[in-house]
Design a protein around this motif. Structure first.
Motif, PDB file in Angstrom:
ATOM      1  N   PHE A 114       0.809  -1.233   0.000  1.00  0.00           N
ATOM      2  CA  PHE A 114       0.000   0.000   0.000  1.00  0.00           C
ATOM      3  C   PHE A 114       0.834   1.272   0.000  1.00  0.00           C
ATOM      4  O   PHE A 114       0.289   2.370   0.105  1.00  0.00           O
ATOM      5  CB  PHE A 114      -0.947   0.001   1.206  1.00  0.00           C
ATOM      6  N   LEU A 115       2.165   1.149  -0.112  1.00  0.00           N
ATOM      7  CA  LEU A 115       2.983   2.373  -0.077  1.00  0.00           C
ATOM      8  C   LEU A 115       2.633   3.276  -1.252  1.00  0.00           C
ATOM      9  O   LEU A 115       2.236   2.801  -2.317  1.00  0.00           O
ATOM     10  CB  LEU A 115       4.471   2.027  -0.124  1.00  0.00           C
ATOM     11  N   GLU A 123       4.295   6.313  -3.719  1.00  0.00           N
ATOM     12  CA  GLU A 123       5.609   6.833  -4.081  1.00  0.00           C
ATOM     13  C   GLU A 123       5.752   8.263  -3.559  1.00  0.00           C
ATOM     14  O   GLU A 123       4.776   8.990  -3.409  1.00  0.00           O
ATOM     15  CB  GLU A 123       5.802   6.749  -5.591  1.00  0.00           C
ATOM     16  N   LYS A 137      -6.780  -4.898  -2.386  1.00  0.00           N
ATOM     17  CA  LYS A 137      -5.768  -4.019  -2.998  1.00  0.00           C
ATOM     18  C   LYS A 137      -6.376  -3.247  -4.175  1.00  0.00           C
ATOM     19  O   LYS A 137      -6.237  -2.023  -4.263  1.00  0.00           O
ATOM     20  CB  LYS A 137      -4.568  -4.858  -3.450  1.00  0.00           C
ATOM     21  N   ASN A 188      -7.196   1.036  -4.245  1.00  0.00           N
ATOM     22  CA  ASN A 188      -6.765   1.968  -5.294  1.00  0.00           C
ATOM     23  C   ASN A 188      -7.955   2.557  -6.033  1.00  0.00           C
ATOM     24  O   ASN A 188      -7.955   3.736  -6.395  1.00  0.00           O
ATOM     25  CB  ASN A 188      -5.811   1.275  -6.267  1.00  0.00           C
ATOM     26  N   PHE A 237      -6.934  13.130   0.085  1.00  0.00           N
ATOM     27  CA  PHE A 237      -7.190  12.738  -1.307  1.00  0.00           C
ATOM     28  C   PHE A 237      -8.322  13.528  -1.951  1.00  0.00           C
ATOM     29  O   PHE A 237      -9.113  12.986  -2.721  1.00  0.00           O
ATOM     30  CB  PHE A 237      -7.451  11.221  -1.394  1.00  0.00           C
ATOM     31  N   LYS A 271      -7.482  16.669  -3.303  1.00  0.00           N
ATOM     32  CA  LYS A 271      -6.786  17.781  -3.959  1.00  0.00           C
ATOM     33  C   LYS A 271      -7.019  17.674  -5.471  1.00  0.00           C
ATOM     34  O   LYS A 271      -6.571  16.716  -6.116  1.00  0.00           O
ATOM     35  CB  LYS A 271      -5.286  17.712  -3.634  1.00  0.00           C
ATOM     36  N   SER A 327      -6.545  18.202  -9.322  1.00  0.00           N
ATOM     37  CA  SER A 327      -5.284  18.247 -10.062  1.00  0.00           C
ATOM     38  C   SER A 327      -5.554  18.125 -11.547  1.00  0.00           C
ATOM     39  O   SER A 327      -6.689  17.946 -11.982  1.00  0.00           O
ATOM     40  CB  SER A 327      -4.383  17.096  -9.612  1.00  0.00           C
ATOM     41  N   GLY A 349      -1.848  10.274 -11.943  1.00  0.00           N
ATOM     42  CA  GLY A 349      -0.956   9.448 -12.746  1.00  0.00           C
ATOM     43  C   GLY A 349      -0.399   8.350 -11.877  1.00  0.00           C
ATOM     44  O   GLY A 349      -0.987   8.001 -10.848  1.00  0.00           O
ATOM     45  N   CYS A 353      -0.018   2.771 -10.890  1.00  0.00           N
ATOM     46  CA  CYS A 353      -0.988   1.862 -10.266  1.00  0.00           C
ATOM     47  C   CYS A 353      -2.447   2.175 -10.544  1.00  0.00           C
ATOM     48  O   CYS A 353      -3.198   1.278 -10.932  1.00  0.00           O
ATOM     49  CB  CYS A 353      -0.763   1.844  -8.758  1.00  0.00           C
ATOM     50  N   PHE A 413       4.852  12.104 -11.871  1.00  0.00           N
ATOM     51  CA  PHE A 413       3.394  12.025 -11.680  1.00  0.00           C
ATOM     52  C   PHE A 413       2.946  12.612 -10.347  1.00  0.00           C
ATOM     53  O   PHE A 413       1.773  12.883 -10.129  1.00  0.00           O
ATOM     54  CB  PHE A 413       2.896  10.576 -11.831  1.00  0.00           C
ATOM     55  N   LYS A 414       3.917  12.869  -9.444  1.00  0.00           N
ATOM     56  CA  LYS A 414       3.676  13.588  -8.202  1.00  0.00           C
ATOM     57  C   LYS A 414       5.026  14.047  -7.690  1.00  0.00           C
ATOM     58  O   LYS A 414       6.062  13.646  -8.241  1.00  0.00           O
ATOM     59  CB  LYS A 414       2.937  12.718  -7.169  1.00  0.00           C
ATOM     60  N   ARG A 448      -1.917  22.168 -10.356  1.00  0.00           N
ATOM     61  CA  ARG A 448      -1.820  21.501  -9.055  1.00  0.00           C
ATOM     62  C   ARG A 448      -2.349  22.337  -7.901  1.00  0.00           C
ATOM     63  O   ARG A 448      -2.287  21.900  -6.747  1.00  0.00           O
ATOM     64  CB  ARG A 448      -0.354  21.137  -8.776  1.00  0.00           C
TER      65      ARG A 448
HETATM   66  O1  LIG Z   1      -5.731  14.429  -3.601  1.00  0.00           O
HETATM   67  C1  LIG Z   1      -5.037  13.923  -4.477  1.00  0.00           C
HETATM   68  C2  LIG Z   1      -4.199  12.802  -4.248  1.00  0.00           C
HETATM   69  C3  LIG Z   1      -3.466  12.272  -5.300  1.00  0.00           C
HETATM   70  N1  LIG Z   1      -3.534  12.837  -6.540  1.00  0.00           N
HETATM   71  C4  LIG Z   1      -2.752  12.249  -7.657  1.00  0.00           C
HETATM   72  O2  LIG Z   1      -2.994  10.864  -7.701  1.00  0.00           O
HETATM   73  C5  LIG Z   1      -1.841  10.177  -8.198  1.00  0.00           C
HETATM   74  C6  LIG Z   1      -1.470   9.028  -7.278  1.00  0.00           C
HETATM   75  O3  LIG Z   1      -0.972   9.554  -6.060  1.00  0.00           O
HETATM   76  P1  LIG Z   1      -0.631   8.629  -4.806  1.00  0.00           P
HETATM   77  O4  LIG Z   1      -1.750   7.712  -4.564  1.00  0.00           O
HETATM   78  O5  LIG Z   1      -0.231   9.512  -3.698  1.00  0.00           O
HETATM   79  O6  LIG Z   1       0.678   7.845  -5.300  1.00  0.00           O
HETATM   80  P2  LIG Z   1       0.915   6.319  -5.801  1.00  0.00           P
HETATM   81  O7  LIG Z   1       2.354   6.039  -5.610  1.00  0.00           O
HETATM   82  O8  LIG Z   1       0.316   6.123  -7.138  1.00  0.00           O
HETATM   83  O9  LIG Z   1       0.122   5.423  -4.719  1.00  0.00           O
HETATM   84  C7  LIG Z   1      -1.098   4.764  -5.010  1.00  0.00           C
HETATM   85  O10 LIG Z   1      -0.866   3.563  -5.700  1.00  0.00           O
HETATM   86  C8  LIG Z   1       0.006   2.649  -4.992  1.00  0.00           C
HETATM   87  C9  LIG Z   1       0.262   1.490  -5.913  1.00  0.00           C
HETATM   88  O11 LIG Z   1      -0.763   0.566  -5.939  1.00  0.00           O
HETATM   89  C10 LIG Z   1      -0.673   2.255  -3.691  1.00  0.00           C
HETATM   90  O12 LIG Z   1       0.158   1.337  -2.999  1.00  0.00           O
HETATM   91  C11 LIG Z   1      -0.931   3.494  -2.850  1.00  0.00           C
HETATM   92  O13 LIG Z   1      -1.614   3.138  -1.650  1.00  0.00           O
HETATM   93  C12 LIG Z   1      -1.778   4.469  -3.662  1.00  0.00           C
HETATM   94  O14 LIG Z   1      -1.946   5.685  -2.934  1.00  0.00           O
HETATM   95  C13 LIG Z   1      -0.756  11.245  -8.337  1.00  0.00           C
HETATM   96  O15 LIG Z   1      -0.668  11.665  -9.679  1.00  0.00           O
HETATM   97  C14 LIG Z   1      -1.249  12.376  -7.453  1.00  0.00           C
HETATM   98  O16 LIG Z   1      -0.780  13.631  -7.876  1.00  0.00           O
HETATM   99  C15 LIG Z   1      -4.344  13.928  -6.773  1.00  0.00           C
HETATM  100  O17 LIG Z   1      -4.414  14.440  -7.899  1.00  0.00           O
HETATM  101  N2  LIG Z   1      -5.079  14.450  -5.730  1.00  0.00           N
END
Ligand SMILES: O=c1ccn([C@@H]2O[C@H](COP(=O)(O)OP(=O)(O)O[C@H]3O[C@H](CO)[C@@H](O)[C@H](O)[C@H]3O)[C@@H](O)[C@H]2O)c(=O)[nH]1
Ligand SMILES: NC(=O)c1ccc[n+]([C@@H]2O[C@H](COP(=O)([O-])OP(=O)(O)OC[C@H]3O[C@@H](n4cnc5c(N)ncnc54)[C@H](O)[C@@H]3O)[C@@H](O)[C@H]2O)c1
Length: 446
Positions: free
Chosen positions: A145-146, A148, A203, A207, A248, A250, A252, A256, A259, A321-322, A425
């Motif tokens: 669940f991490l 990035e 899982k 997501n 979650f 925000k 944007s 991206g 996952c 992507f972030k 953003r």
């Molecule tokens: O409020 C928000 C939160 C996230 N994002 C975007 O959503 C994408 C995914 O962000 P985030 O979820 O923080 O990063 P990931 O590394 O893709 O992590 C997701 O995908 C992983 C792979 O499955 C899981 O393990 C994590 O729990 C899950 O959060 C990025 O482009 C962020 O910019 C937004 O636009 N608005």
């Protein structure tokens, strides 16, 4: 695996990969050259590498020596055949299972760490048990669940660790063995156990729910722009409701990462496979809304620049992507850039962590135009020096902290007038930019 090694000095952890370049980078003396940029990761690797953490390409030897094997290979969306563009491609998983079955000479616990469709464990168990040998395998599901950018913190302090296993004495013993690894640093009440299928499905569900929140707020960002509501204010107002929660939300330019899209498409495909077309369509909408958001942002830039960007210099700030990662997989920036390039814009990209090689590779992969054309239209800058000079517009694609700190007055002075800023953003002070004299637009701000 590095965090496990750091937290469990008594456990020997081998990370093996077929990709020799990646392994060489993991073994590089210069910790700045690790293949993944994550805050805090190099310290963890430094602590454990060579002590009880080893990186190599010798897969057979690692299989032979191990009691527990985490299969963590890629499970991309299929690009061919049945389920093309939707189903998860399980060929790498299956190859691992076959290799383990061939090499193993003693009983092993096989942990699904990759994200997989429900009931993959069944297929794994079938392959592993078909060798005719006396070796026993217990298959567990232990999804990751991490996120990035915060991977190390997420691993050191997880909301929960999920372990799915068979409801048999052997299954329970395997669950306990994996529980004991995490229990070195994770409180037991945060280690959940379920049956294998619930774990696999949880899982994909997690997501899908997370991405759904982003698509929900992004859908409303369009309505905010039309009505002069402010999406951040709306998010704050609804997020205060403890049933909804503030995270979650925000808005944007689109989510991206490797996952969300892949896993939701996987869920859509699975639902269709079981004849659940309405369920499939419900979740598919999350992806469609995301595509709409990326397209909408690019169109906003074009419309604002008097309906043509041909030959105009547009600076994209951020490609990852972030923030806090150098990963660019499925980054919204790629699609926005592609859209602008199709309109013959001259695009300049600056990202503090992404290499120019990666940026061109991402664009070339789309196959929209020739590699030469991408080279001609796109300039990748290593620093921000001079990048704003004579630019028609600047667009923030990634929420890197440094973009907030820029001297926007000076940037404005260097740009062509009228100058435009598009904040994908919601990190800039739009009012201040307008006071400076810029035409400023932010997603979801009327
Ligand atoms: O409020 C928000 C939160 C996230 N994002 C975007 O959503 C994408 C995914 O962000 P985030 O979820 O923080 O990063 P990931 O590394 O893709 O992590 C997701 O995908 C992983 C792979 O499955 C899981 O393990 C994590 O729990 C899950 O959060 C990025 O482009 C962020 O910019 C937004 O636009 N608005
Ligand atoms: N990246 C994340 O943040 C994240 C988070 C949670 C879950 N996941 C899941 O973890 C899995 C891996 O994701 P990733 O981002 O690390 O993918 P990745 O493509 O970056 O890495 C996968 C690695 O597996 C190696 N590999 C493939 N087949 C192999 C084999 N037979 N033997 C040895 N090595 C082999 C590849 O060379 C590659 O280095 C996916 O299922 C993904 O959905 C990823």
């Amino acid at each position: 695996m590095s965090v496990i090694a750091a937290k469990c000095p008594g456990i020997k952890v081998h990370v093996v990969d077929l990709n020799a370049d990646r392994i060489a980078a993991w073994n590089d003396d210069d910790l700045d050259n690790l293949p993944i940029y994550e805050p805090g990761l190099s310290d963890i690797v430094k602590e454990a590498r060579g002590r009880n953490l080893f990186f190599s390409t010798n897969v057979d030897e690692a299989i032979d020596e191990s009691d527990m094997i985490f299969i963590s290979v890629n499970t991309p969306t299929k690009t061919y055949g049945v389920g093309k563009g939707m189903a998860a491609d399980l060929k790498y998983i299956e190859l691992c299972a076959r290799q383990i079955a061939r090499v193993a000479t003693n009983d092993k616990i096989i942990v699904e760490k990759s994200t997989l469709p429900v009931r993959t464990a069944e297929a794994l168990q079938d392959i592993l048990s078909s060798t005719g040998s006396d070796v026993n395998f217990q298959v567990l599901s232990n999804p990751e669940f991490l996120a990035e950018g915060t991977a190390v913190q997420d691993l050191l302090n997880p909301d929960r660790v999920l372990i799915g296993g068979e409801r048999t004495p052997e299954g329970a013993a395997a669950i306990q063995a994996l529980h004991d690894v995490y229990a070195h640093w994770v409180p037991s009440d945060r280690i959940l156990t379920t049956n294998v299928w619930s774990s696999e499905l949880s899982k994909l569900t997690a997501n899908a729910f997370l991405a759904q929140r982003v698509s929900s707020i992004n859908s409303l960002s369009a309505l905010c722009e039309a009505t002069e509501a402010d999406v951040d204010e709306v998010a704050r107002a609804i997020g205060q409701d403890s049933r909804i929660g503030p995270k979650f939300l925000k808005s944007s330019v689109g989510f991206g990462g490797s996952c969300f899209q892949k896993d939701i498409l996987n869920l859509v495909y699975l639902s269709k496979t079981y004849g659940l077309d309405e369920v499939a369509e419900y979740w598919h909408q999350v992806i469609k809304m995301n595509d709409y958001q990326k397209r909408r942002f690019a169109e906003k830039i074009i419309q604002s620049l008097y309906n043509t960007v041909n030959g105009k210099k547009i600076v994209l700030l951020g490609w990852a992507f972030k923030k806090d990662t150098n990963d660019t997989r499925e980054s919204a920036a790629i699609y926005v850039a592609d859209y602008l390039l199709s309109e013959q814009a001259q695009v300049v990209v600056y990202d503090p962590k992404v290499t120019s090689q990666q940026i061109y590779a991402d664009l070339d992969y789309l196959n929209t135009r020739s590699e030469e054309e991408n080279q001609r239209l796109v300039n990748v800058a290593q620093t921000t020096e001079d990048i704003f000079k004579d630019a028609h517009a600047v667009a923030v694609m990634t929420e890197w902290d440094e973009f907030r700190e820029y001297d926007w007055k000076q940037i404005h002075e260097q740009m062509l007038k009228p100058s435009f800023v598009f904040d994908g953003r919601g990190i800039l002070d739009i009012q201040q930019l307008e006071e400076i004299g810029m035409n400023a637009f932010a997603i979801g701000k009327g």
